[in-house]
Design an enzyme around this catalytic site. Structure first.
Site, PDB file in Angstrom:
ATOM      1  N   LYS A   1       0.859  -1.192   0.000  1.00 24.32           N
ATOM      2  CA  LYS A   1       0.000   0.000   0.000  1.00 24.32           C
ATOM      3  C   LYS A   1       0.890   1.236   0.000  1.00 24.32           C
ATOM      4  O   LYS A   1       1.757   1.400   0.867  1.00 24.32           O
ATOM      5  CB  LYS A   1      -0.884  -0.045   1.249  1.00 24.32           C
ATOM      6  CG  LYS A   1      -2.179   0.701   1.120  1.00 24.32           C
ATOM      7  CD  LYS A   1      -3.033   0.402   2.350  1.00 24.32           C
ATOM      8  CE  LYS A   1      -4.348   1.120   2.307  1.00 24.32           C
ATOM      9  NZ  LYS A   1      -5.059   0.983   3.591  1.00 24.32           N
TER      10      LYS A   1
HETATM   11  C1  E4P Z   1      -8.339   2.139   3.534  1.00 23.32           C
HETATM   12  O1  E4P Z   1      -7.578   1.309   3.120  1.00 23.32           O
HETATM   13  C2  E4P Z   1      -8.263   2.762   4.845  1.00 23.32           C
HETATM   14  O2  E4P Z   1      -7.578   1.879   5.702  1.00 23.32           O
HETATM   15  C3  E4P Z   1      -9.605   2.992   5.487  1.00 23.32           C
HETATM   16  O3  E4P Z   1     -10.666   2.513   4.696  1.00 23.32           O
HETATM   17  C4  E4P Z   1      -9.808   4.318   6.059  1.00 23.32           C
HETATM   18  O4  E4P Z   1     -11.061   4.339   6.697  1.00 23.32           O
HETATM   19  P1  E4P Z   1     -11.465   5.442   7.757  1.00 23.32           P
HETATM   20  O5  E4P Z   1     -11.683   6.731   7.028  1.00 23.32           O
HETATM   21  O6  E4P Z   1     -12.714   4.924   8.389  1.00 23.32           O
HETATM   22  O7  E4P Z   1     -10.308   5.545   8.735  1.00 23.32           O
END
Ligand code: E4P
Length: 218
Positions: free
Chosen positions: A87
């Protein structure tokens, strides 16, 4: 649409996997910190533990923000298991790193995407997944689902192979609307997945069936 669970909690991952509908996991540094995972070796071991539960698609995020650092870190993450997807944040060096990982056959998930322009860059760099954060856009008064729709349309226009991974999915309607729009993947907490089970008429109907069966069978 694939379901990924957005957590680093092993119990939640196991529960979603046992339900038989889980296609992968997304983590981020905040989610790792929430589970109290810190230190290089513990982080690596935790990603390995996640990979041991699920069949594929475990997003592990780099911490470095410079090209060289991201490459070094991403290669180490990719070596943990074939299920790892590196990522990478949507920044200039991140785009370069995605291009590099793609040329080496390492799968990537381009994260922190908040505009169609960013999504085009991620696709052109060859990202396996692009992660637009819909909940965080909604939080500041923009329409997160509209962005998903826009990206799905653009990728469709040009046949980009990058999969649209709707992230920051906060509730069941987000999930259902992502499916309507044609997102390839949605990632969300366990509660959002299990909430899909619920309907009062299901509970009422089952109660009635069981009562009638009990009456007829003494
Ligand atoms: C995506 O990969 C992120 O980890 C995540 O969906 C962020 O979500 P949030 O805005 O609820 O922290």
């Amino acid at each position: 649409m694939k379901f990924f669970i957005d957590t680093a909690n092993l119990n939640d991952i196991q529960e979603a996997y046992d339900l038989g509908v889980l296609d992968g996991v997304t983590t981020n540094p905040s989610l790792m910190a929430k589970e109290g995972i810190s230190g290089h070796d513990n982080v690596i071991a935790h990603y390995k533990a996640i990979c041991d539960i699920v069949d594929d698609n475990v997003s592990a995020e780099v911490i470095a923000t410079d090209f060289e650092g991201m490459i070094k870190e991403g290669k180490e993450l990719a070596q943990i298991d074939d299920k790892i997807v590196v990522k990478v944040p949507m920044i200039k060096d991140g785009v370069k790193a995605i291009k590099h990982f793609t040329s080496e056959g390492i799968r990537t998930n381009c994260t922190l995407v908040f505009s169609a322009g960013q999504a085009i860059l991620a696709a052109k760099a060859g990202a396996s997944y692009v992660s637009p954060f819909i909940g965080r856009l909604d939080d500041i008064g923009y329409d997160g689902l509209e962005l998903i729709e826009q990206i799905v349309q653009i990728y469709d226009n040009y046949g980009y192979a990058t999969e649209v991974l709707a992230a920051s999915v906060r509730h069941t309607m987000h999930l259902i609307q992502c499916a309507e729009i044609g997102a390839d993947v949605a990632t969300c907490p366990l509660k959002v997945i299990t909430s899909l089970l619920n309907h009062p008429l299901t509970d009422k109907g089952l109660e009635q069936f069981l009562a009638d069966h009990a009456k007829a069978n003494g």
